[in-house]
Scaffold this active site. Structure first.
Site, PDB file in Angstrom:
ATOM      1  N   ALA A 145       0.829  -1.213   0.000  1.00 24.64           N
ATOM      2  CA  ALA A 145       0.000   0.000   0.000  1.00 24.64           C
ATOM      3  C   ALA A 145       0.864   1.264   0.000  1.00 24.64           C
ATOM      4  O   ALA A 145       0.808   2.076  -0.932  1.00 24.64           O
ATOM      5  CB  ALA A 145      -0.941  -0.003   1.205  1.00 24.64           C
ATOM      6  N   ARG A 195       3.438  11.182 -10.544  1.00 22.16           N
ATOM      7  CA  ARG A 195       2.538  12.294 -10.905  1.00 22.16           C
ATOM      8  C   ARG A 195       3.164  13.651 -10.614  1.00 22.16           C
ATOM      9  O   ARG A 195       2.764  14.651 -11.170  1.00 22.16           O
ATOM     10  CB  ARG A 195       1.234  12.197 -10.108  1.00 22.16           C
ATOM     11  CG  ARG A 195       0.248  11.172 -10.644  1.00 22.16           C
ATOM     12  CD  ARG A 195      -1.130  11.421 -10.102  1.00 22.16           C
ATOM     13  NE  ARG A 195      -1.180  11.321  -8.662  1.00 22.16           N
ATOM     14  CZ  ARG A 195      -1.391  10.186  -7.999  1.00 22.16           C
ATOM     15  NH1 ARG A 195      -1.577   9.065  -8.660  1.00 22.16           N
ATOM     16  NH2 ARG A 195      -1.432  10.169  -6.691  1.00 22.16           N
ATOM     17  N   SER A 224       1.013  -3.752  -4.970  1.00 21.30           N
ATOM     18  CA  SER A 224      -0.162  -2.885  -5.048  1.00 21.30           C
ATOM     19  C   SER A 224      -1.488  -3.651  -5.027  1.00 21.30           C
ATOM     20  O   SER A 224      -2.252  -3.615  -5.968  1.00 21.30           O
ATOM     21  CB  SER A 224      -0.065  -2.043  -6.344  1.00 21.30           C
ATOM     22  OG  SER A 224      -1.073  -1.081  -6.389  1.00 21.30           O
ATOM     23  N   CYS A 255      -6.984  -5.576   2.453  1.00 21.74           N
ATOM     24  CA  CYS A 255      -8.278  -5.336   3.122  1.00 21.74           C
ATOM     25  C   CYS A 255      -9.410  -6.111   2.443  1.00 21.74           C
ATOM     26  O   CYS A 255     -10.428  -6.410   3.066  1.00 21.74           O
ATOM     27  CB  CYS A 255      -8.621  -3.852   3.100  1.00 21.74           C
ATOM     28  SG  CYS A 255      -7.258  -2.798   3.582  1.00 21.74           S
ATOM     29  N   ASP A 288       2.343   0.621   7.623  1.00 24.72           N
ATOM     30  CA  ASP A 288       2.241  -0.174   8.858  1.00 24.72           C
ATOM     31  C   ASP A 288       3.553  -0.284   9.638  1.00 24.72           C
ATOM     32  O   ASP A 288       3.542  -0.693  10.793  1.00 24.72           O
ATOM     33  CB  ASP A 288       1.776  -1.601   8.526  1.00 24.72           C
ATOM     34  CG  ASP A 288       0.270  -1.673   8.309  1.00 24.72           C
ATOM     35  OD1 ASP A 288      -0.381  -0.605   8.275  1.00 24.72           O
ATOM     36  OD2 ASP A 288      -0.257  -2.794   8.170  1.00 24.72           O
ATOM     37  N   TYR A 296     -31.202  15.763   6.249  1.00 24.63           N
ATOM     38  CA  TYR A 296     -32.323  14.952   6.766  1.00 24.63           C
ATOM     39  C   TYR A 296     -33.410  14.755   5.707  1.00 24.63           C
ATOM     40  O   TYR A 296     -33.879  15.708   5.083  1.00 24.63           O
ATOM     41  CB  TYR A 296     -32.963  15.595   8.005  1.00 24.63           C
ATOM     42  CG  TYR A 296     -34.356  15.000   8.267  1.00 24.63           C
ATOM     43  CD1 TYR A 296     -34.492  13.629   8.540  1.00 24.63           C
ATOM     44  CD2 TYR A 296     -35.506  15.780   8.177  1.00 24.63           C
ATOM     45  CE1 TYR A 296     -35.751  13.063   8.722  1.00 24.63           C
ATOM     46  CE2 TYR A 296     -36.772  15.218   8.371  1.00 24.63           C
ATOM     47  CZ  TYR A 296     -36.890  13.856   8.635  1.00 24.63           C
ATOM     48  OH  TYR A 296     -38.113  13.281   8.801  1.00 24.63           O
TER      49      TYR A 296
END
Ligand SMILES: Cc1cc2nc3c(=O)[nH]c(=O)nc-3n(C[C@H](O)[C@H](O)[C@H](O)COP(=O)(O)OP(=O)(O)OC[C@H]3O[C@@H](n4cnc5c(N)ncnc54)[C@H](O)[C@@H]3O)c2cc1C
Length: 459
Positions: A16, A27, A44, A48, A291, A434
């Protein structure tokens, strides 16, 4: 620019955080050469997603791959599969990698290095761990093997050791595949990241919605596996003997930081790598993310270790920007997390009451169970929300929300409020959406906040 020497960026680890750094650097249009080294044969991918692959919701494991090595290489990065980094030599600005198949060693130079070596499952000292059909889950291959085995005709019973979120997600995967499952948790409660009464409620709900096919044992640990070749029984600390065809060990993870430690990089909580807010380690030109790093908790203002894919991506982006010579700062984490069991959403952010007290806060809390939508709507479901506020500053400290209704959107609202340092008084006026299919006129979260306000101000 053409004659300018390219900055050589080396990344160790490719799930990750490593790929995130690579993608962001590509980029950022930087004049750099990117080389990513991983001991695995793929990069990659979404770990999860593994429980949902095991369950059968996703058929092809390739769907879990975000970007292939070829896609990265087309954009100009060099991806080196099957290469384990065994040493970091900071003085020489080099790393040593070994080919996992041939054993051939190589020294690689870097100008800037990113360590994204992640974490690995903890293997508790249980007798006869070598028996077949005892698994952990971290990599795609683990998911493929577990899925194959639970679908075999002979696999009818399973034991899961550990009631953390991975244990719970795998419980759903096993249950949905028709197995009878016993989950064994050493702690007094499953999901101990929640407050104890919320964990108890979760446990009760899990049992209620599992048609008698799931058993949960707490305050009990596994001391031995038994069987001929394959595991056939687990023996617990209370002397229970549980027959099983497969075991999943999910008792937690530990950071992969041995090479960082050997290089003299400072470690912190649980031996995770200490970084500053720009993802720089204690050694110049070495960054780390994901991690394998320690986190700073935005509410407790303490260091902690909460390894999550959501954070790994943000930290990777931050590391890339800084490695490119620009500026970015990652403030820290709230430990926001969500999981589910069989339609039940379990989510939290910030501090629980238990943790808040440990960190010296004087807490005021409210717990309420309400419909997540107008009660007359057919799709309305119960959710239980617990909101935690600091009595002295009135700052919101955390929230836990569980139920078959929309729990996580309430928790995300609280996460946002904590990030912007809101007090209860301000939060009460949050202008939430709502309409009957979505919420109630006074959202359950605001109802909890009102109860706390009444408790504080005595009205
Ligand atoms: C079953 C499961 C479910 C999960 N669900 C969620 C979820 O719902 N939400 C969430 O936020 N998080 C979830 N996570 C956690 C999430 O997957 C991790 O936080 C994330 O993968 C961390 O990424 P990373 O790149 O930091 O480390 P890792 O994913 O651990 O990747 C590190 C990589 O580095 C490689 N490596 C290690 N040492 C070396 C070395 N010396 N040389 C070369 N390569 C090396 C490793 O082999 C590995 O490929 C889940 C994890 C699992 C296992």
């Amino acid at each position: 620019m053409e004659n300018e020497k390219k900055q050589k960026i080396v990344i160790i680890g490719g799930v990750a955080a490593g790929p995130k750094i690579t993608a962001k650097l590509l980029r950022t249009d930087l004049n750099c050469q990117i080389d990513l080294y991983t001991e695995e044969d793929m990069i990659s991918y979404s770990a999860c997603g593994l429980p949902y692959f095991v369950e059968g919701l996703i058929e092809d494991p390739k769907r879990l791959i975000v970007r292939t090595p070829e896609q990265f290489e087309e954009k100009g990065a060099n991806i080196h599969l099957g290469k384990r980094c065994t040493k970091i030599l900071p003085e020489e600005h080099k790393i040593v990698v070994v080919d996992t198949k041939t054993g051939i060693m190589q020294e690689i130079e870097y100008d800037k290095l990113a360590i994204t070596t992640g974490a690995r499952p903890i293997l508790p000292p249980i007798q006869n761990f070598h028996l077949k059909n005892i698994h952990t889950i971290r990599k795609i291959q683990d998911g493929i093997e577990i899925r194959r085995k639970i679908r075999e005709e002979s696999t009818k019973k399973a034991v899961i050791i550990g009631g953390g979120y991975i244990g719970i997600e795998m419980l759903e995967a096993f249950y949905k595949n028709g197995l009878e499952v016993t989950l064994i948790e050493r702690d007094e409660h499953i999901l101990p990241i929640f407050d104890p009464e919320i964990s108890d409620l979760i446990q009760q709900e899990i049992i209620n919605i599992s048609d008698g096919k799931v058993k949960i044992l707490t305050s009990e640990s596994v001391i031995a596996f038994e069987g001929e070749e394959k595991v056939e029984r687990v023996i617990t600390s209370k002397g229970n003997v549980i027959e099983t065809d497969i075991v999943l060990v999910a008792v937690g993870v530990m950071p992969n930081t041995e090479i960082a430690a050997a290089a003299g990089i400072e470690l912190g909580v649980k031996n995770a790598i200490r970084v500053n807010n720009r993802m720089q380690t204690s050694i110049k030109d070495i960054y780390a993310a994901g991690d394998c790093i320690e986190n700073f908790h935005l509410v407790s203002k303490n260091y902690c270790w909460i390894p999550l894919g959501s954070s790994a991506n943000k930290e990777g982006r931050c590391a890339a920007i800084n490695m490119a010579g620009q500026y970015d700062s990652f403030p820290g984490v709230l430990g926001s997390a969500v999981t589910r069991y069989n339609g039940l959403t379990l989510s939290l952010t910030g501090l629980t009451e238990t943790d808040a007290k440990k960190h010296g806060f004087e807490t005021v809390c409210a717990t309420m169970t309400k419909k997540d939508k107008a009660g007359y709507m057919p799709e309305a479901e119960n959710i239980t929300i617990k909101l935690v506020v600091d009595k002295r500053s009135k700052k919101i400290l955390g929230a836990q929300a569980i139920g078959c209704g929309d729990a996580d959107k309430r928790v995300n609202t609280v996460a946002s409020a904590i990030m912007s340092d809101q007090t209860l008084d301000f939060f009460l006026h949050t202008d939430m959406t709502y309409a009957p299919p979505f919420s109630t006129a006074v959202d359950p979260l605001l109802s909890a906040a009102l109860v706390i306000s009444n408790r504080i101000y005595g009205s």
